[in-house]
Scaffold this active site. Structure first.
Site, PDB file in Angstrom:
ATOM      1  N   CYS A 157       0.848  -1.195   0.000  1.00 17.49           N
ATOM      2  CA  CYS A 157       0.000   0.000   0.000  1.00 17.49           C
ATOM      3  C   CYS A 157       0.885   1.245   0.000  1.00 17.49           C
ATOM      4  CB  CYS A 157      -0.953  -0.050   1.194  1.00 17.49           C
ATOM      5  SG  CYS A 157      -2.391   1.014   0.982  1.00 17.49           S
ATOM      6  N   GLU A 201      -1.525  -8.835   4.989  1.00 24.48           N
ATOM      7  CA  GLU A 201      -1.436  -8.977   6.453  1.00 24.48           C
ATOM      8  C   GLU A 201      -2.811  -8.891   7.100  1.00 24.48           C
ATOM      9  OE1 GLU A 201      -0.854  -6.239   4.835  1.00 24.48           O
ATOM     10  OE2 GLU A 201      -1.210  -4.440   6.056  1.00 24.48           O
ATOM     11  N   HIS A 254      -3.631  -5.730   0.954  1.00 17.26           N
ATOM     12  CA  HIS A 254      -3.040  -5.973   2.272  1.00 17.26           C
ATOM     13  C   HIS A 254      -3.102  -7.442   2.677  1.00 17.26           C
ATOM     14  CE1 HIS A 254      -2.564  -1.799   3.796  1.00 17.26           C
ATOM     15  NE2 HIS A 254      -3.568  -1.511   2.981  1.00 17.26           N
TER      16      HIS A 254
END
Lengths: 740, 234
Positions: free
Chosen positions: B89, B208, B206
């Protein structure tokens, strides 16, 4: 400058208040002093017209670590050595005039209330009220508010995990923007908003002080009128990047142990923080205004004192530990200036260039000290008799239920709020458990524990308008129901009380009855009030008639899930599961979105509600969830049974087939909004155990049908497939708002 | 493989990354402050992560100021020495701004911040980040950005293709890279790329946020697993 009663009135003070100020000072105040009193005694800061009634709310509970109103936010023990700080606050008037900055600084302000206590914000919610979405102005307001909330929260890095948005004409000019923040702190590591220890230095940290937001508190304490846009400079400007730095620096600074007390600067800026911290510590302060870093040259003393520039904190530091504090703020590249010291005078002495520009006692300025307290006249609103004359028999039952259902889900009050929430980062911090598997409330795991926080904001203000007492009880009950349906235990609430002008006896009657209803419901659910905010003067003056907004007591409820593996979701999981409704069908369509949107009946009585029945229902749900008997739970709210079924089906990508075995009108069955009803789905092999549990707990229920692959069937009628409903439901709101 | 997560002022996915690498994947990970000028604890074979967020408020241009942060000089040097660098990002934006990756990330075509689950598909297994990913499978991974529209000039794009540098493309649930499945208007549905030497990776989505059962989505985990598998190959 000659100070007269006229000057006081121009600053929003009453004649009796001006007399009282002269009495307190023993002389006529100068302009700076008068300005200090005017903001501190404004409705916004002093709660002068509400505090007497607020004190009747239940404010005690085993888990509460601070008393309501004692600190910047409520603080609740959640076990494992952790506490949760949470609060909701309004930013209505600024948002009505400048939606982007108004909403953004509303978010910033509420987060600051949380981290000024030493807690790290981990979740945000909001509750929004707009006018008719077809109006150009409303579209502009919605877009601005949503972008403001998003830009601030997304950059700040706290997920927006839940919220609500309604569209009613009464909010056409005066929208409501209520923002809530939820934070986590270790018990014993909180910081108080207190000034103690004569000689301790007073720091201002964070952003420089500018001329924005001067008299913001006073602006918030007057009717919103057609001329309010001229007050644009009273709106603050937000900088989420600075706030993020301020958050990290503040939490780091607390760890140094050098801090005595800390308070953020919100309404009334330096004036409010210095006086509240001093009053709390029975201390005083000597402040040199020329030391305050400013954005503009030559700011006048009252401008520096009243500025509501954002992202600032006032810190009292232990003498001799200044360097520790300065090192932290230096690391984060933030301003950090000593502007004075704590004294034992119990007075605030403000100097500029060596000259004493204001000398006022701290205690008389603040709520709970000498600030004025009023109870206003009440009178039962005349509109109630009109509302209560409504009869369901005056409404012709629609013959085509499918067409009616389609019409209903195209109401912006029913349709998905996706257009709004996709502009918010809902997942940052990787704790949001309800993104991929939604529940009635948002579930936020607490890292390092088995726990999760379960949070929601709720208020159906059309119910409150129809019956302030019951409507407020429903708002609390719905919040508790949402938490229980998510597997949580309701713990405490924060409230944001949005009303019209308190000097209007009908408005004050609404206020008094809302407080009664909220208090009764909070006592029933053992959810004490930990704090919140009152926003009066929400009304629009058009052609000399003032129309108050619907009384809107937004409930922000905190719940706790001790074991996050026990959370409950709302989606239908498996085709073939059985669908039951807990609660009873009622021949009631009062105040339903169906009645408003399909039949154009704007006002009718509050829907069926019985608090004992509600309480019993919630206990049953808890039992069912803890014994792992159900696959889903979803409460019936706006749009009634049909919309609740649809939502569970859309979330699960399934369909449903239900019967309607009842003598009751079909429209009431499908679209009525009678309270205390929850839809659950269960695996077939659990049915007998499930029914035994319901009977043991004397719970009313109805068997509705089964979960299907994708087909919808209602009383034997083909209602199409779920994907088609979802395509409409998901896109209604965006379609309305983006239409030119 | 040791990990370092750089914290810029305004980073806000740093703690998420630390959590997933440290707690979820059980790897050694350290915080790196942006004012540091050296990376003494890291050697090629280790991985520096530039997390998401709004470094320096994303004022001027996303990632532009951060790319001049003191630590970035060392990160660039580390990358040139063959160390792994992974930007997500805002981290991807910083990598483009610092010249470690080609192209730029422009404002989404919708002009709005978008946070939602999207699907993406690995375009190649020929990279440490995608080594273990089934290239026929659509992964559900969230995005959260206002400036994620990947753009590069025609020649850069051609080079990316020729060198097999496109790592991920936005796609629908079936894995098809259709225009409807492109959430932000990225050229050729590009969601993530690597450099020519295949040790610097950038992506807008993302992973994560999609690496724990508790959050209801594990699709992102395979990226971290791939990276770790690389280590055993070395």
């Amino acid at each position: 400058m000659n100070i007269t009663l006229e000057t006081a009135k121009e600053l929003g003070l009453l004649e009796e208040e001006f007399e009282k100020i002269k009495e307190i000072l023993g002389r006529i105040p100068n302009f700076t002093e008068l300005s200090i009193f005017s903001v501190m005694w404004s409705e916004h800061c002093s709660y002068k017209n509400s505090i007497t009634l607020l004190k009747t709310l239940p404010r005690e509970g085993e888990r509460l670590l601070v008393e309501a109103g004692e600190e910047n936010a409520g603080l609740v023990d959640i076990g494992d050595g952790l506490a949760c700080a949470f609060k909701i606050e309004s930013h209505n008037h600024p948002s009505a005039v400048e939606p982007y900055q108004g909403a953004a600084t509303g978010v910033g302000g509420i987060h600051r209330d949380i981290f000024t206590m030493g807690a790290r914000p981990i979740a945000a919610l909001n509750s929004l009220r707009f006018g008719n979405p077809e109006l150009k102005r409303t579209k502009w307001l919605v877009k601005g508010v949503v972008k403001g909330i998003g830009d601030y929260g997304n950059c700040f890095g706290v997920p927006t995990v839940g919220g609500e948005a309604y569209f009613y004409d009464c909010y056409n000019q005066n929208i409501l923007v209520n923002a809530m923040s939820v934070g986590i702190v270790k018990v014993g590591e909180t910081v108080s908003a207190i000034a103690e220890g004569a000689g301790n230095p007073v720091f201002i940290v964070g952003s420089a002080t500018g001329k924005d937001g001067i008299h913001g508190a006073t602006f918030a304490s007057a009717d919103l009128t057609e001329d309010s846009e001229e007050d644009l400079p009273a709106v603050q400007v937000g900088d989420p990047f600075q706030e993020k730095l301020l958050l990290e620096a503040s939490l780091e600074a607390i760890k140094t142990g050098a801090i005595v007390g800390m308070q953020d600067m919100g309404a009334a800026g330096i004036t409010c923080s210095t006086s509240e911290m001093s009053a709390k510590g029975k201390a005083g302060m000597r402040i040199n205004l020329d030391k305050v870093p400013t954005r503009q040259a030559d700011m006048k003393p009252f401008e520096i004192l009243l500025s509501e520039s954002q992202e600032r904190m006032l810190i009292v530091c232990k003498k001799g530990r200044e360097a520790d504090l300065e090192a932290v703020f230096e690391k984060w590249d933030l301003e950090c200036e000593i502007i004075g010291e704590v004294t034992d005078t119990e007075r605030l002495h403000f100097y500029q260039n060596g000259e004493l520009v204001a000398d006022v006692p701290a205690e008389p300025l603040v709520l709970g000290g000498g600030a004025p307290i009023y109870k206003r006249e009440i009178s039962e609103p005349t509109y109630l008799s009109r509302i209560n004359s409504f009869s369901i028999s005056s409404i012709v039952e629609p013959s085509d239920l499918l067409a009616t259902a389609k019409q209903l889900i195209s109401s912006p009050n029913i349709a998905s709020k996706r257009w709004i929430y996709e502009q918010y980062d809902s997942m940052v911090r990787t704790n949001t458990m309800t993104t991929n598997q939604p529940s009635d409330a948002a579930i936020v795991r607490v890292k390092g524990t088995e726990k999760a926080l379960v949070v929601t904001t709720d208020c159906n203000s059309s119910f409150v308008y129809a019956d302030p007492y019951k409507g407020a009880m429903i708002a609390v009950s719905e919040a508790a129901r949402n938490i229980v349906c998510s597997g949580g235990e309701p713990v405490a609430i924060t409230n944001c009380l949005n009303f019209g002008n308190p000097y209007n006896p009908e408005v004050y009657w609404q206020f008094e009855n809302v407080i009664k209803g909220m208090g009764d419901a909070c006592r029933k659910f053992s959810t004490p009030v930990t704090g919140g905010n009152v926003s009066f003067y929400n009304q629009t003056v058009l052609e000399n008639t003032a129309e108050p907004v619907y009384p809107t007591p937004t409930i922000g409820m905190l719940g706790l899930l001790e074991d996050h593996s026990k959370r409950m979701t709302l989606h239908f999981r498996e085709s073939g599961d059985l669908i039951y409704m807990l609660g009873e069908h009622r021949n009631n369509i009062s105040s339903s979105e169906y009645l408003r949107h399909v039949h154009g009946v704007q006002h009718s009585p509050v829907p069926y509600f019985d608090i004992e029945e509600e309480y019993g229902l919630q206990q049953t749900i808890k039992e069912l969830i803890s014994s792992d008997m159900i696959h889903s739970a979803h409460d019936i709210s706006e749009g009634g049974l049909f919309v609740a079924l649809l939502e569970s089906a859309m979330a699960g990508g399934t369909g449903f087939a239900i019967r309607l075995d009842s003598e009751i009108r079909k429209d009431a069955l499908l679209f009525g909004e009678a309270q205390s009803r929850v839809i659950v789905s269960i695996p077939v092999n659990e049915e007998s155990e499930f029914l035994r549990t319901l009977e043991l707990s004397n719970q009313n229920y109805q068997k509705l049908g089964t979960v299907t692959d994708e087909q919808l069937s209602v009383a034997g009628n083909d209602f199409g497939i779920i994907a088609d409903w979802k395509a409409v439901y998901d896109n209604v709101l965006g379609g309305v708002l983006e239409a030119v | 493989m040791k990990f370092g997560v750089v914290i810029f002022p305004g980073s806000n996915c740093d703690s998420d990354m630390l959590h997933v690498i440290g707690q979820v994947m059980g790897q050694k990970v350290i915080e790196l402050w942006h004012k540091e000028t050296e990376l003494p604890d890291f050697e090629p074979g280790d991985c520096i992560v530039l997390p998401g967020g709004f470094s320096y408020g994303d004022y001027l241009r996303c990632g532009a100021i951060a790319s001049h942060s003191p630590i970035m000089k060392s990160v660039v040097e580390f990358a040139h020495n063959g160390g792994y660098v992974f930007g997500i990002c805002n981290g991807f934006q910083i990598l483009c701004e610092s010249g470690l990756l080609p192209g730029a990330l422009l404002r989404n075509t919708s002009q709005k911040f978008i946070c939602k689950n999207i699907h993406l598909r690995a375009a190649t297994q020929n990279s440490p980040l995608t080594r273990n990913i089934d290239v026929t499978k659509a992964l559900k991974i969230p995005i959260a950005h206002a400036e994620g529209r990947y753009y590069a000039d025609a020649e850069t794009l051609k080079n990316l293709e020729e060198n097999d540098q496109v790592l991920f493309r936005y796609c629908n649930e079936k894995g098809e890279a259709t225009p409807e499945a492109n959430p932000n208007g990225s050229l050729d549905n590009i969601a993530g790329i690597c450099n020519k030497t295949r040790n610097v990776f950038g992506m807008m989505p993302h992973p994560e946020r999609a690496s724990e059962m508790l959050l209801g989505n594990m699709d992102g985990r395979v990226l971290f697993e791939s990276l770790l598998a690389t280590e055993s190959l070395v």
